[in-house]
Design an enzyme around this catalytic site. Structure first.
Site, PDB file in Angstrom:
ATOM      1  N   CYS A  15     -13.415  85.128   4.870  1.00  0.00           N
ATOM      2  CA  CYS A  15     -14.409  84.219   4.293  1.00  0.00           C
ATOM      3  C   CYS A  15     -13.816  82.811   4.313  1.00  0.00           C
ATOM      4  O   CYS A  15     -12.617  82.630   4.075  1.00  0.00           O
ATOM      5  CB  CYS A  15     -14.734  84.638   2.863  1.00  0.00           C
ATOM      6  SG  CYS A  15     -15.792  83.467   2.000  1.00  0.00           S
ATOM      7  N   GLU A  61     -15.460  77.033  -5.479  1.00  0.00           N
ATOM      8  CA  GLU A  61     -16.410  75.910  -5.580  1.00  0.00           C
ATOM      9  C   GLU A  61     -16.276  75.182  -6.915  1.00  0.00           C
ATOM     10  O   GLU A  61     -16.499  73.992  -7.008  1.00  0.00           O
ATOM     11  CB  GLU A  61     -17.846  76.425  -5.413  1.00  0.00           C
ATOM     12  CG  GLU A  61     -18.080  77.063  -4.055  1.00  0.00           C
ATOM     13  CD  GLU A  61     -19.022  76.267  -3.176  1.00  0.00           C
ATOM     14  OE1 GLU A  61     -19.689  75.377  -3.689  1.00  0.00           O
ATOM     15  OE2 GLU A  61     -19.061  76.551  -1.967  1.00  0.00           O
ATOM     16  N   HIS A 102     -13.884  80.398   2.320  1.00  0.00           N
ATOM     17  CA  HIS A 102     -13.307  79.838   1.088  1.00  0.00           C
ATOM     18  C   HIS A 102     -11.941  80.420   0.739  1.00  0.00           C
ATOM     19  O   HIS A 102     -11.195  79.820  -0.022  1.00  0.00           O
ATOM     20  CB  HIS A 102     -14.238  80.105  -0.092  1.00  0.00           C
ATOM     21  CG  HIS A 102     -15.479  79.276  -0.097  1.00  0.00           C
ATOM     22  ND1 HIS A 102     -16.386  79.309   0.929  1.00  0.00           N
ATOM     23  CD2 HIS A 102     -15.955  78.389  -1.007  1.00  0.00           C
ATOM     24  CE1 HIS A 102     -17.387  78.485   0.653  1.00  0.00           C
ATOM     25  NE2 HIS A 102     -17.145  77.916  -0.519  1.00  0.00           N
ATOM     26  N   CYS A 143     -18.703  80.260   9.560  1.00  0.00           N
ATOM     27  CA  CYS A 143     -19.091  81.138   8.463  1.00  0.00           C
ATOM     28  C   CYS A 143     -18.887  82.603   8.870  1.00  0.00           C
ATOM     29  O   CYS A 143     -19.415  83.063   9.879  1.00  0.00           O
ATOM     30  CB  CYS A 143     -20.558  80.893   8.145  1.00  0.00           C
ATOM     31  SG  CYS A 143     -21.206  81.940   6.858  1.00  0.00           S
ATOM     32  N   ASP A 187     -21.189  75.950   8.957  1.00  0.00           N
ATOM     33  CA  ASP A 187     -20.906  76.916   7.892  1.00  0.00           C
ATOM     34  C   ASP A 187     -22.066  76.863   6.908  1.00  0.00           C
ATOM     35  O   ASP A 187     -22.874  75.929   6.939  1.00  0.00           O
ATOM     36  CB  ASP A 187     -19.588  76.554   7.182  1.00  0.00           C
ATOM     37  CG  ASP A 187     -19.272  77.533   6.065  1.00  0.00           C
ATOM     38  OD1 ASP A 187     -19.486  78.744   6.262  1.00  0.00           O
ATOM     39  OD2 ASP A 187     -18.824  77.109   4.983  1.00  0.00           O
ATOM     40  N   SER A 188     -22.112  77.831   6.015  1.00  0.00           N
ATOM     41  CA  SER A 188     -23.158  77.825   4.994  1.00  0.00           C
ATOM     42  C   SER A 188     -22.973  76.654   4.036  1.00  0.00           C
ATOM     43  O   SER A 188     -23.902  76.273   3.338  1.00  0.00           O
ATOM     44  CB  SER A 188     -23.121  79.137   4.221  1.00  0.00           C
ATOM     45  OG  SER A 188     -21.830  79.343   3.697  1.00  0.00           O
TER      46      SER A 188
HETATM   47  N1  DGL Z   1     -19.179  80.698   4.387  1.00  0.00           N
HETATM   48  C1  DGL Z   1     -19.365  82.001   3.791  1.00  0.00           C
HETATM   49  C2  DGL Z   1     -18.541  83.007   4.592  1.00  0.00           C
HETATM   50  O1  DGL Z   1     -17.540  82.658   5.224  1.00  0.00           O
HETATM   51  C3  DGL Z   1     -18.968  82.002   2.338  1.00  0.00           C
HETATM   52  C4  DGL Z   1     -19.932  81.279   1.434  1.00  0.00           C
HETATM   53  C5  DGL Z   1     -21.320  81.910   1.447  1.00  0.00           C
HETATM   54  O2  DGL Z   1     -21.520  83.008   0.905  1.00  0.00           O
HETATM   55  O3  DGL Z   1     -22.188  81.298   2.040  1.00  0.00           O
HETATM   56  O4  DGL Z   1     -18.874  84.155   4.596  1.00  0.00           O
END
Ligand code: DGL
Length: 264
Positions: free
Chosen positions: A184, A152, A186, A74, A11-12
Site C-alpha cells: 500500500c 493521513e 502509505h 495505487c 494514486d487515489s
Molecule cells: N493508495 C491506496 C493503495 O495503495 C491506499 C489508500 C486508499 O485506500 O485509497 O492501495
C-alpha cells in the site's frame, strides 16, 4: 512518442508521492505529472467496478497531459484494474505489484507476509502472482485498514500506531515470516514501526521497486529522456487537500510548487 513527454503517475490520493519520489530520484531527467484523486480517496474499501472506473478516468486525464507511460502507484488499482487498463490503452502502463513481488522473491527464504488495503488483499493479486512464480513459497496476508488513516492523520511513531502495528502483525510474528511486502502506498511511512515490531524481517517497499521497473520499461521502448534540460514535476489533485502540501514536503523532502485542481 517523444522522449521528453512526461511520465504519468496516479494514486487515489497522496500516498503515491512515495512512488513519485523514487521515480524522480532514479530518473532525474524525466518530466512527471502526478495525479492524486483526493476527491474520491480511499479506493481501498471500494468495489472492483468503481476502482476500474476511477482508474480509467485518471488515465484519461493523464493522457490530456500527453504522458508517454503511466505508473499506477495505487496498490488497490494495480491489484484490480491493471490488466483492464492495459487492454484499453496503448501506452505502457505498469503497476506496483509485479515489481514488489520480484524483489520479495529475490530476498525471501520461503515465508512472505503481505499487507495492504482490503481491496488489494481480497483481490489476491499478490498471492496469485507469487504462487505463479514459485509454488513453494508460504504466503500470509493481512489487510490493515487502519494504517491509511493513521498515516493521513500524521499519527506516525506514537504509542497508538505501535499498538495497531502489533494488532495487525502479531500473526506474522508467530508464523515467523522472513519477508514482508508493504502493499500500500502509505505503508512506507510506517516502515520504522513495522521494522521495530518485526525485527530481522526484510521489508520490501513496492515504491522503490516500481521505479526500477519503470526505468526498465522506458529503456525497453527507447523512451527515456536523455536530455538534461530543466525538468518539471506537475502535481494535480481532484480536490483541495490540506494534508497534501504537508505530505508533499515529507515525501519529496522539499517545498512544493503549484498544485493544480482538476476535474475527472
Ligand atoms: N493508495 C491506496 C493503495 O495503495 C491506499 C489508500 C486508499 O485506500 O485509497 O492501495
Amino acid at each position: 512518442m517523444i522522449k521528453n513527454q512526461p511520465i504519468g503517475i496516479f494514486d487515489s490520493g497522496i500516498g503515491g508521492l512515495t512512488v513519485l519520489n523514487e521515480v524522480g530520484k532514479l530518473m532525474p531527467n524525466e518530466n512527471i505529472v502526478y495525479f492524486g484523486d483526493t476527491a474520491r480517496v480511499p479506493y481501498g474499501n471500494k468495489s472492483e467496478l468503481i476502482i476500474k472506473k476511477f482508474s480509467v478516468e485518471n488515465i484519461l486525464f493523464l493522457l490530456q497531459e500527453k504522458v508517454k507511460m503511466v505508473v499506477v502507484a495505487c496498490n488497490s488499482s494495480s491489484a484490480l484494474a491493471l490488466d483492464y487498463l492495459n487492454d484499453i490503452f496503448r501506452i505502457p502502463i505498469i503497476g506496483v505489484i509485479e515489481a514488489g513481488i520480484n524483489k520479495a522473491l529475490a530476498v525471501t527464504s520461503g515465508k512472505i507476509g503481505i499487507i495492504g488495503t482490503k481491496a488489494t488483499i481480497e483481490s489476491k493479486a499478490y498471492q496469485k502472482n507469487i504462487t505463479k512464480k514459485n509454488k513453494k513459497i508460504k504466503i500470509f496476508s493481512k489487510s490493515c485498514p487502519l494504517f491509511v488513516p493513521l498515516v493521513e492523520e500524521g499519527l506516525v511513531g506514537g504509542e497508538i500506531t505501535e499498538k495497531v502495528v502489533e494488532m495487525y502483525l502479531e500473526d506474522f510474528k508467530k508464523k515467523k515470516i522472513d519477508t514482508i511486502i508493504l502493499g500500500c502506498t502509505h505503508y512506507p511511512l510506517l516502515k520504522k514501526e513495522i521494522a521495530k515490531y518485526l525485527q530481522g524481517v526484510t521489508i520490501v517497499n513496492s515504491a522503490q521497486e516500481v521505479a526500477n521497473h519503470a526505468k526498465e520499461v522506458l529503456d525497453h521502448f527507447e523512451l527515456a529522456n536523455e536530455k538534461k534540460s530543466k525538468v518539471s514535476k506537475k502535481l494535480c489533485l481532484s480536490d483541495e487537500s490540506k494534508n497534501f502540501t504537508k505530505f508533499a514536503k515529507l515525501f519529496l523532502k522539499k517545498a512544493v510548487a503549484e498544485i493544480k485542481i482538476i476535474n475527472v
